[in-house]
Design a protein around this motif. Structure first.
Motif, short mmCIF file in Angstrom:
data_model
loop_
_atom_site.label_atom_id
_atom_site.label_comp_id
_atom_site.label_asym_id
_atom_site.label_seq_id
_atom_site.Cartn_x
_atom_site.Cartn_y
_atom_site.Cartn_z
N THR A 170 -30.09 31.87 -10.29
CA THR A 170 -30.83 30.62 -10.09
C THR A 170 -31.68 30.29 -11.31
O THR A 170 -31.78 29.13 -11.71
N ALA B 114 -29.41 28.95 -13.90
CA ALA B 114 -28.97 27.60 -13.52
C ALA B 114 -30.07 26.58 -13.77
O ALA B 114 -29.80 25.47 -14.23
N GLU B 115 -31.31 26.97 -13.48
CA GLU B 115 -32.42 26.04 -13.70
C GLU B 115 -32.60 25.72 -15.18
O GLU B 115 -32.76 24.56 -15.56
N HIS C 91 -29.73 23.61 -16.30
CA HIS C 91 -29.82 22.26 -15.76
C HIS C 91 -30.89 21.45 -16.49
O HIS C 91 -30.73 20.25 -16.71
N ALA C 92 -31.98 22.14 -16.84
CA ALA C 92 -33.11 21.42 -17.42
C ALA C 92 -32.93 21.19 -18.92
O ALA C 92 -33.30 20.13 -19.43
N ASP D 17 -20.12 28.23 -9.74
CA ASP D 17 -20.91 27.20 -9.08
C ASP D 17 -20.22 25.84 -9.15
O ASP D 17 -20.07 25.15 -8.14
N THR E 284 -18.38 23.65 -6.32
CA THR E 284 -18.72 22.24 -6.11
C THR E 284 -17.46 21.38 -6.11
O THR E 284 -17.30 20.48 -5.28
N GLU F 152 -22.47 15.96 -10.20
CA GLU F 152 -23.44 16.83 -9.51
C GLU F 152 -23.89 17.97 -10.41
O GLU F 152 -25.04 18.41 -10.37
N LYS F 153 -22.97 18.47 -11.24
CA LYS F 153 -23.29 19.57 -12.15
C LYS F 153 -22.89 19.20 -13.58
O LYS F 153 -21.98 19.81 -14.15
N GLN G 62 -24.24 19.62 -16.48
CA GLN G 62 -24.41 20.64 -17.53
C GLN G 62 -23.36 21.73 -17.42
O GLN G 62 -23.11 22.47 -18.36
N LEU G 63 -22.80 21.86 -16.23
CA LEU G 63 -21.85 22.94 -16.01
C LEU G 63 -20.41 22.47 -16.18
O LEU G 63 -19.49 23.29 -16.16
N TYR G 64 -20.23 21.16 -16.33
CA TYR G 64 -18.86 20.65 -16.34
C TYR G 64 -18.01 21.26 -17.47
O TYR G 64 -16.86 21.62 -17.25
#
Lengths: 211, 211
Positions: free
Chosen positions: B17, B20-21, B24-25, B64, B68, B99-100, B102-104
């Motif tokens: 987490t 991920a934070e 994401h940020a 993740d 998704t 939705e994600k 940054q993770l794409y």
DNA sequence: CACAATACCGGGACACTGTTACGTTACGCC
DNA sequence: GGCGTAACGTAACAGTGTCCCGGTATTGTG
């Protein structure tokens, strides 16, 4: 007054070719300022004098792909049928991506709506897109893409060729003869679809429907 | 025998987490092993015990996005018209990417023909693709895509949605309402084109023509 | 011709990064 | 209680991008 510059145009060129060689041979993550400087036989300082920073060096390298893109796109001759011409332009995009596979991501990273129009790199990138838009514009005027404008068609084609290039460079499209057929079939089918009027429920230019 | 593990499931979850934070940020480049460990309040050693290395941590994060993707894809209900269903699946791809964001890239990096079939991450990624293939297979059997097979259509759609997602995440497609229209029009036009027989000169499955 | 001002250079330092070797610690077993 | 062992935190290693400092070469000026 002052000491004259030693790191001139030739050092600059040497650094660029060295960086390009490393990048071509081992990928983007292998390019480091120290290593590039060492290959040329100069100090890291030279990189910071000639380019602002490492990003500036890579930015200069992406001019290379942009120029490759432009070359392939502008090498496509004008054709009677704009559909044929667009197909050839898509294959030109493919050829450029395959010529500089390690640089392709750098090229696509330059794509941004916030790009500075005065930036020569952006201008160079835009020339390839403009080459496509020219044909598309002609086709739209001739009624080939009913209910659509040049930007709608251009965006769609851009998304498709980028997707195809991404897949091919990851080896998903198989060997080269197979891949070129995938490109032909995909772009061909797309062009067929675009020649039909768009489905209702939204404007063709992408803007929301004015209800 | 041996000291009991302290870095168990909860430390693992906390690290994930935290990573991920940060991701994401501030984006992917901001994620460092030291920083993630510091946020959780443990040592870098924990990362190397629970995951093999940093790549293992990121790999777990890409689970993740893959999850998704799966969730959005499998939430699309079966429809009478496979064309409608495919369009909704494309919009599911878009929703997952948004939705994600940054993770794409991490997700797409997992796409490779050399992926290990036994790898749970690959299996998860493949479920979304398989969800699409199911409808496409049904459509092909019903003669909706004459002269094409499921993989040809699947590849084409994959290239398109990846291209659209890449452009949208870079802000090229404008605001959300505009973008969703671009998706609808592009995917719609593509599906129209695929319903026409492919042009001659190459096999629809992408393999070179057997002359 | 000497000298100081100046603009640049190279090397080293700084703050990071991912990863690993080392000495320590905490537990189960005998 | 002693011992073996496995996991621990720390510290070190090799690398990164970037920046500052002492030195140097050139040139306009006295």
């Amino acid at each position: 007054m002052g000491r004259p510059k030693e790191h001139g145009a030739q050092t600059r060129a040497a650094l660029l070719t060295a960086a390009a060689e490393i990048l071509h041979a081992e990928g983007a993550q292998a390019v480091s300022v120290r290593r590039v400087a060492a290959v040329v036989g100069t100090s890291t300082r030279a990189v910071y004098s000639l380019f602002d920073d490492k990003e500036g060096l890579l930015r200069e390298l992406s001019m290379d792909v942009a120029e490759t893109m432009r070359r392939h796109h502008e090498a496509v001759p004008s054709m009677d049928d704009p559909i044929d011409e667009i197909l050839e332009l898509a294959l030109a995009y493919r050829a450029a991506a395959r010529e500089k596979p390690q640089l392709y991501d750098l090229f696509f990273a330059m794509v941004s709506p916030r790009a500075d129009r005065a930036d020569p790199l952006f201008a160079l990138v835009y020339r390839s897109f403009e080459r496509v838009l020219t044909v598309v514009r002609r086709a739209v005027a001739a009624g080939v893409f009913p209910g659509r404008d040049e930007f709608s068609v251009g965006r769609h084609l851009f998304a498709l060729v980028h997707g195809l290039a991404s897949l091919e460079l990851r080896g998903v499209l198989g060997d080269a003869p197979t891949a070129v057929n995938v490109w032909r079939q995909s772009v061909g089918a797309t062009l067929v679809g675009l020649q039909q009027p768009p489905a209702p429920g939204g404007r063709a230019d992408g803007a929301p429907a004015a209800t």
